[in-house]
Design an enzyme around this catalytic site. Structure first.
Site, PDB file in Angstrom:
ATOM      1  N   CYS A   1      -4.566   6.824  27.673  1.00  0.00           N
ATOM      2  CA  CYS A   1      -3.382   6.609  28.815  1.00  0.00           C
ATOM      3  C   CYS A   1      -2.798   5.204  28.327  1.00  0.00           C
ATOM      4  O   CYS A   1      -2.518   4.492  29.179  1.00  0.00           O
ATOM      5  CB  CYS A   1      -4.007   6.306  30.083  1.00  0.00           C
TER       6      CYS A   1
ATOM      7  N   TYR B   1      -8.602   4.249   5.790  1.00  0.00           N
ATOM      8  CA  TYR B   1      -8.054   3.499   7.068  1.00  0.00           C
ATOM      9  C   TYR B   1      -8.051   4.483   8.142  1.00  0.00           C
ATOM     10  O   TYR B   1      -7.028   4.437   9.171  1.00  0.00           O
ATOM     11  CB  TYR B   1      -6.611   2.962   6.779  1.00  0.00           C
TER      12      TYR B   1
ATOM     13  N   GLY C   1      -7.875   1.142  -2.532  1.00  0.00           N
ATOM     14  CA  GLY C   1      -8.693   1.641  -1.431  1.00  0.00           C
ATOM     15  C   GLY C   1      -8.260   2.871  -1.084  1.00  0.00           C
ATOM     16  O   GLY C   1      -8.776   3.926  -1.196  1.00  0.00           O
ATOM     17  N   ARG C   2      -6.746   3.046  -0.521  1.00  0.00           N
ATOM     18  CA  ARG C   2      -6.276   4.472  -0.374  1.00  0.00           C
ATOM     19  C   ARG C   2      -6.246   5.518  -1.350  1.00  0.00           C
ATOM     20  O   ARG C   2      -6.613   6.473  -1.062  1.00  0.00           O
ATOM     21  CB  ARG C   2      -4.778   4.223   0.201  1.00  0.00           C
TER      22      ARG C   2
ATOM     23  N   SER D   1       0.798  -1.171   0.011  1.00  0.00           N
ATOM     24  CA  SER D   1       0.064  -0.014  -0.044  1.00  0.00           C
ATOM     25  C   SER D   1       0.833   1.182   0.091  1.00  0.00           C
ATOM     26  O   SER D   1       1.956   1.226   0.430  1.00  0.00           O
ATOM     27  CB  SER D   1      -0.924   0.212   1.248  1.00  0.00           C
TER      28      SER D   1
HETATM   29  C1  LIG Z   1      -6.215  -3.633   1.371  1.00  0.00           C
HETATM   30  C2  LIG Z   1      -6.443  -4.285   0.146  1.00  0.00           C
HETATM   31  C3  LIG Z   1      -6.631  -3.439  -1.032  1.00  0.00           C
HETATM   32  C4  LIG Z   1      -6.436  -1.987  -1.064  1.00  0.00           C
HETATM   33  O1  LIG Z   1      -5.251  -1.508  -0.695  1.00  0.00           O
HETATM   34  P1  LIG Z   1      -4.670  -0.160  -1.063  1.00  0.00           P
HETATM   35  O2  LIG Z   1      -3.239  -0.027  -0.992  1.00  0.00           O
HETATM   36  O3  LIG Z   1      -5.477   0.694  -0.068  1.00  0.00           O
HETATM   37  O4  LIG Z   1      -5.338   0.422  -2.298  1.00  0.00           O
HETATM   38  C5  LIG Z   1      -6.734  -4.099  -2.108  1.00  0.00           C
HETATM   39  N1  LIG Z   1      -6.826  -5.445  -2.356  1.00  0.00           N
HETATM   40  C6  LIG Z   1      -6.914  -6.089  -1.094  1.00  0.00           C
HETATM   41  C7  LIG Z   1      -6.825  -7.636  -1.545  1.00  0.00           C
HETATM   42  C8  LIG Z   1      -6.729  -5.680   0.100  1.00  0.00           C
HETATM   43  O5  LIG Z   1      -6.508  -6.427   0.969  1.00  0.00           O
END
Ligand SMILES: *Cc1c(COP(=O)(O)O)cnc(C)c1O
Length: 376
Positions: free
Chosen positions: A324, A356, A254-255, A178
């Site tokens: 804490c 995330y 995702g990211r 990632s």
């Molecule tokens: C977490 C994940 C993603 C997303 O990854 P990014 O680096 O956030 O784009 C894609 N495929 C699988 C199988 C994942 O587990």
């Protein structure tokens, strides 16, 4: 910060940290991926931010979805998107969850072992499976461990096992790590994928899919290549290793889809020193590792931080969360430069926090609320 987020925060009256995600940015990111990789289907990695508004917007634009659990599958189905747009991409699934997903209509499953193939064969007859291969994650700021994937040689056996058990051996997947800033990172995995395609053909069955995974970055402190540069490099690598028999491809951002679309507003709770002559100040925020900033672990992801006093003289500060727990320090090895004039009660903005964060926010550790989220 987008004008819409600025306007939202100006009108917000509630106390406590929050993340605000601008859907227009998510939509623009989806469009950029679709343009950069026109022959590749986009499967949004739901775990990055499963907010219903985000899933709805992406479903409306035609996105497919990479899900890690039955709960995520249900969230996607709730948008009205059909099960044919879902991949159950986790290589570690309970057999009853595979069965449930199959009942719900899901037909595409990830595996990285013969044992997982057997579960799928028992409860999801005829389903398509793709085998995940190991990838070293070099060049990624949030590399993935050896937890997922098998050696390419073993992938051929895993896929053949699926074939013999009546499943459809569909293809190969990998994840280059990632926040992968090297656009060439897909090349060596695609070389392995093409070798697996050839080996499977020799064993009498053909593969058709390469799942290129995620890894596309969000801009934090440094610039990152645009989606277009990734698209071009990936297309070159596909041509290099598959010639004119380019397989079907999917990506699972995702990211890169939601990271830059979100921003956290937090508040300075305390500024102090450990001794009179301590060269660094400690700045404690009302959000930390347990409130959504878990990716600061080992200081891997460094978020840009804005304050109302930017432009004033700066000094190095350790940045920490409010709980804490001594692990709740965000940046200490490499302190953050913050204005000397920063004061208790100031609001700070933590940028590019759309991915995330809500999903990594603890339920109520130390009595602090989970991260509040607004998708606008
Ligand atoms: C977490 C994940 C993603 C997303 O990854 P990014 O680096 O956030 O784009 C894609 N495929 C699988 C199988 C994942 O587990």
């Amino acid at each position: 910060m987008t004008d819409r987020i600025r306007e939202f925060l100006r009108n917000r009256r509630e106390d406590g940290p929050c993340v605000v995600v601008d859907l227009d940015v998510v939509r623009a990111n989806y469009a950029a991926f679709a343009r950069a990789l026109p022959d590749t289907r986009v499967f949004y990695a739901v775990k990055a931010n499963p907010d219903a508004a985000i899933l709805n917007a992406l479903a409306e634009m035609g996105s497919c979805f990479d899900c890690a659990s039955v709960a995520e599958i249900m969230m996607v189905l709730a948008t009205g998107a059909g099960a044919e747009r879902i991949s159950f991409g986790n290589t570690i699934k309970k057999e009853r969850d595979v069965a449930r997903a199959f009942e719900l209509g899901v037909r595409l499953f990830a595996v990285d072992s013969a044992e997982e193939v057997e579960k799928i064969a028992r409860v999801a007859a005829g389903a398509k499976v793709f085998c995940r291969i190991l990838c070293d994650g070099a060049g990624a700021e949030w590399p993935l461990s050896r937890k997922f994937g098998c050696e390419p040689e073993m992938a051929v056996d895993v896929l053949e096992h699926a074939y013999r058990l009546g499943l459809e051996p569909h293809g190969v997947s990998f994840h280059v790590g990632s926040q992968q800033k090297n656009v060439e990172a897909w090349d060596s995995a695609l070389a392995s994928a093409s070798a697996i395609f050839r080996a499977c053909a020799e064993r009498g069955f053909t593969l058709s899919l390469v799942n290129l995974g995620g890894g596309f970055p969000a801009k934090y402190l440094q610039d990152v290549p645009a989606a277009e540069a990734y698209g071009e490099a990936i297309f070159r690598a596909l041509s290099r290793h598959f010639g004119n028999a380019i397989p079907q491809t999917i990506i699972e951002p995702g990211r890169g889809m939601v990271g830059a679309a979100g921003l956290i507003e937090a508040e300075v709770v305390l500024i102090s020193k450990k001794s009179e002559d301590d060269p660094v100040r400690w700045v404690y925020l009302d959000i930390g590792k347990f409130g959504g900033l878990a990716e600061t672990m080992d200081e891997a992801i460094r978020y840009p931080i804005r304050t109302p006093r930017d432009g004033d003289a700066v000094e190095p500060c350790v940045l920490a969360g409010p709980t804490c727990d001594s692990a709740d320090v965000l940046y200490e090895k490499t302190p953050v430069l913050l204005p000397v004039s920063l004061a208790i009660g100031d609001k700070v903005l933590i940028e590019a926090t759309g991915a995330y964060t809500t999903t990594y926010s603890a339920v109520a550790f130390n009595g602090f609320d989970p991260l509040r989220s607004y998708v606008i």
